[in-house]
Design an enzyme around this catalytic site. Structure first.
Site, PDB file in Angstrom:
ATOM      1  N   ASP A 151       0.865  -1.169   0.000  1.00  0.00           N
ATOM      2  CA  ASP A 151       0.000   0.000   0.000  1.00  0.00           C
ATOM      3  C   ASP A 151       0.907   1.225   0.000  1.00  0.00           C
ATOM      4  O   ASP A 151       2.109   1.139   0.296  1.00  0.00           O
ATOM      5  CB  ASP A 151      -0.940  -0.014   1.206  1.00  0.00           C
ATOM      6  CG  ASP A 151      -2.227   0.755   0.933  1.00  0.00           C
ATOM      7  OD1 ASP A 151      -2.235   1.625   0.027  1.00  0.00           O
ATOM      8  OD2 ASP A 151      -3.232   0.500   1.618  1.00  0.00           O
ATOM      9  N   TRP A 152       0.349   2.366  -0.319  1.00  0.00           N
ATOM     10  CA  TRP A 152       1.144   3.569  -0.541  1.00  0.00           C
ATOM     11  C   TRP A 152       1.776   4.044   0.773  1.00  0.00           C
ATOM     12  O   TRP A 152       1.094   4.216   1.778  1.00  0.00           O
ATOM     13  CB  TRP A 152       0.259   4.652  -1.154  1.00  0.00           C
ATOM     14  CG  TRP A 152       0.128   4.601  -2.650  1.00  0.00           C
ATOM     15  CD1 TRP A 152       0.286   5.665  -3.493  1.00  0.00           C
ATOM     16  CD2 TRP A 152      -0.169   3.477  -3.504  1.00  0.00           C
ATOM     17  NE1 TRP A 152       0.112   5.273  -4.808  1.00  0.00           N
ATOM     18  CE2 TRP A 152      -0.169   3.928  -4.844  1.00  0.00           C
ATOM     19  CE3 TRP A 152      -0.413   2.127  -3.267  1.00  0.00           C
ATOM     20  CZ2 TRP A 152      -0.409   3.100  -5.928  1.00  0.00           C
ATOM     21  CZ3 TRP A 152      -0.667   1.288  -4.343  1.00  0.00           C
ATOM     22  CH2 TRP A 152      -0.659   1.768  -5.657  1.00  0.00           C
TER      23      TRP A 152
END
Length: 675
Positions: free
Chosen positions: A239-240
């Site tokens: 995920d970012w």
């Protein structure tokens, strides 16, 4: 069929590209660029590939256009949130939903959908519940496997997320999910397993720590659970901004750090120093190339011809809202609103849409506001007053009250409505016995103090750009409601599995605050309830929920009869068929969702009182009957045994329970599993 190119052929091609890359090129390739792209390798003719958030449609981001071509689509359909999709209990519709989202992605030249998300609804305050499919792993799995097919048959890569045990957004990068092996296998992994078995080509790890290590850099999570236990062989991405140690990332089984090489910056130096094995970097690069090649995404061009399908996508969105809107209560048959009485409309979200925030937000177009939908359906009967007097409220013949929440990733929100909204709702219903409440939210809300006084309650969720048309149709009777809750709505948050998960002395917050999060220490979330999540919890504790899992009313009535079981006992390699007849005993056509639960009469380990093992949606004309048959196998009677390190189906008696919800069980039978 997908993938377009086999894993073996795509892998061989990737090996050829990898052999031509320098160490620096390889280490640079394992991070994204420009927020939503994989990197290009121009020297070798490898183009970059675009990704997009796709929870309830394509999230178009104007601020990222500076990094790319002008987006060929100027709009994207805002679909209902996935929790409402799950409330349809219609896997076929899930497939059409995903196909529609994927076609819009292809129209924009997007090759990777950053969804679907299907973390389990563990508690009602999680800010991202609206992005997921509810509390039950069986229902979620059946919806997800069809979603994956709908998306990837269209030609894009779907991404299962967020792996794993990501069940709160309260300082999500600092939450450590302490969860045992049995709970993982029975509750939190089945939907991911269903996605892997459906052929999904990408997976995204979560922000949280799992048993002491951040998921995106955890060998236990990626190599152990995802790649080893579930057998996933394609692309894994972070995920970012969710990982912190580049060496751990490379060794964990992770492939791609998004949105850029942040933790993995300087990875080439770590390889040269011997801290990281180059074989790990090679594996990362090869996995990225293999997956993107398998769907032929390096040569993807925007499919502007698919813009012509937008009207069909809008129809799918509307049908999802029709089937996913849940009628919780309907005293005295106040609904549908037939007759000529004036309908006073008050409350929130009447001329503005409630929606989920963060990466899942989709603005949509041609948005139908609640007032416009009701005016179109009821004409001048509907009167909207922003600030009516108490006398006006008391005198209204029919009154619609809109309440709700605006949930978002990044933070959790209280189970309770805001103090002012709660006080107003109680006052309105103390004055008028004919109040129809429309709830627009992405999760359960507290309704305990006014539930009994409301004449009707309709759960509308975040229903997309045209979902209020469906609400108006249901209120008028043009559409018969058929949605059922994919989660339990409790009376008090204290009744739920982990009401004290927020550390002592702290409180919920709203809005993004990365600096505040970064300054915090890691805190533990103990999954002490184990496998007793959702209705399993309320059943085991003898707690009466406000509205149970699987609940939803109709404007007609359904009768259950003729329960038949194909055999009274079965061996481990056999199956038993369970059939039941359902009759529409009312005067209007309607759809019923038949639910089958299994109860282990006696077990060596504590087990839930019942577990969903089958469901079917039937459409019935007045007076019509249909029979539905379920097939149960050994797996449907099994539990995860930590001692055996696998699934165990113990010999003994099992009860089969059929009905209209987890608390409305009409018929039962017994079978025995023999050794």
């Amino acid at each position: 069929m997908y993938p377009k190119i086999s894993f073996e052929d795509a892998s061989a091609w990737a090996e050829g590209i990898l052999s031509q890359m320098t160490l620096d090129e390889k280490c640079d390739y394992v991070g994204g660029e420009d927020i939503f792209y994989t990197k290009a390798i121009e020297r070798l003719g490898i183009k970059r590939v675009m990704m997009s958030d796709a929870t309830a449609g394509i999230h178009l981001r104007d601020r990222f256009h500076e990094f790319t071509y002008q987006n060929p689509i100027e709009k994207s359909t805002a679909f209902p949130c996935p929790l409402q999709l799950s409330a349809t209990w219609n896997p076929e519709l899930s497939q059409e939903f995903a196909k529609s989202v994927a076609e819009q992605a292809l129209a924009a030249g997007i090759g990777v959908l950053l969804g679907p998300g299907f973390n389990i609804y563990r508690h009602s305050q999680c800010g991202r519940n609206f992005e997921y499919f509810g509390e039950d792993p069986f229902l979620t799995s059946r919806m997800i496997e069809r979603y994956i097919k709908g998306a990837q048959d269209t030609g894009v890569v779907a991404t299962i997320k967020h792996f794993v045990a990501n069940n709160t957004d309260y300082f999500r990068r600092k939450s450590n999910s302490v969860v045992d092996e049995r709970a993982l296998n029975e509750i939190y992994l089945p939907a991911f397993k269903a996605g892997v078995e459906a052929g999904v080509l990408a997976a995204m790890t979560s922000y949280n720590l799992v048993n002491g290590e951040w998921a995106g850099q955890s060998e236990q999570v990626i190599k152990g659970l995802l790649r080893g236990h579930l057998g996933f062989k394609w692309l894994v991405m972070t995920d970012w901004w969710s990982v912190f140690d580049g060496a751990k990332v490379a060794k964990s089984g992770q492939d791609l750090e998004m949105p850029a090489c942040l933790a993995t910056v300087g990875l080439a130096d770590k390889v040269r120093s011997g801290e990281v094995d180059e074989a790990d970097v090679n594996r990362m690069v090869k996995s990225i190339l293999t997956t993107l090649k398998a769907m032929d995404l390096f040569d993807l061009e925007p499919r502007q011809d698919l813009v012509a399908n937008f009207p069909r996508h809008e129809a799918v969105a509307l049908q999802t809202a029709r089937e996913g809107t849940v009628l919780l209560k309907n005293d005295r048959g106040i609904l549908p609103l037939v007759g000529e009485q004036e309908i006073l409309l008050i409350g929130d979200f009447i001329t503005n849409k409630a929606h989920g925030g963060g990466s899942a937000r989709v603005d949509g177009y041609d948005t139908v506001q609640l007032l416009d939908a009701l005016k179109a359906e009821f004409g001048d009967r509907v009167v909207y007053e922003k600030a009516p007097t108490w006398e006006r409220i008391a005198a209204a013949e029919r009154l619609i009250l809109s309440v709700g929440t605006m949930d978002s990733e990044g933070w959790d929100r209280p189970f309770e409505l805001g103090e002012g909204d709660e006080r107003f709702a109680r006052k309105v219903m103390s004055l008028n016995p004919n109040v129809v409440v429309l709830v627009q939210s992405g999760s359960g809300i507290r309704m305990t103090d006014w539930n009994e006084r409301a004449a009707a309650i309709v759960y509308c969720w975040y229903n997309g750009q045209n979902g209020h048309t469906a609400v108006a149709e249901i209120l008028s009777g043009k559409t018969n409601p058929s949605g059922k809750l994919p989660m339990t709505i409790e009376r008090e948050f204290a009744d739920s599995v982990d009401p004290d998960y927020v550390p002592q002395g702290e409180h919920l917050y709203s809005s993004w605050n990365d600096q505040w999060e970064a300054a915090r220490e890691v805190y533990d979330i103990e999954y002490e309830e184990g496998v007793f999540v959702g209705y399993r919890w309320y059943d085991s504790k003898g707690i009466e929920p406000l509205y149970p899992f699987g609940h939803g009313l109709s404007y007609t009535k359904f009768e259950y009869s003729n329960l038949q079981v194909s055999k009274q006992s079965l061996a481990e390699d056999e199956e038993v068929e369970v059939s039941v007849t359902v009759r529409n005993a009312g005067e209007v056509a309607g759809s019923e969702i038949v639910q089958l639960y299994v109860r282990d009469v006696e077990s060596s380990l504590p087990r839930p009182i019942k577990e969903l093992k089958g469901f079917r949606k039937l459409q019935l004309a007045p007076g019509e009957s249909q029979s539905v048959t379920f097939a149960l196998r050994k797996a449907d009677f099994s539990f995860w045994s930590p001692e055996a390190e696998g699934w165990v189906a113990e010999a003994g008696g099992f009860e089969l329970l059929l009905g209209a919800s987890s608390r409305d069980l009409r018929l039962s039978a017994r079978v025995a599993l023999v050794g």
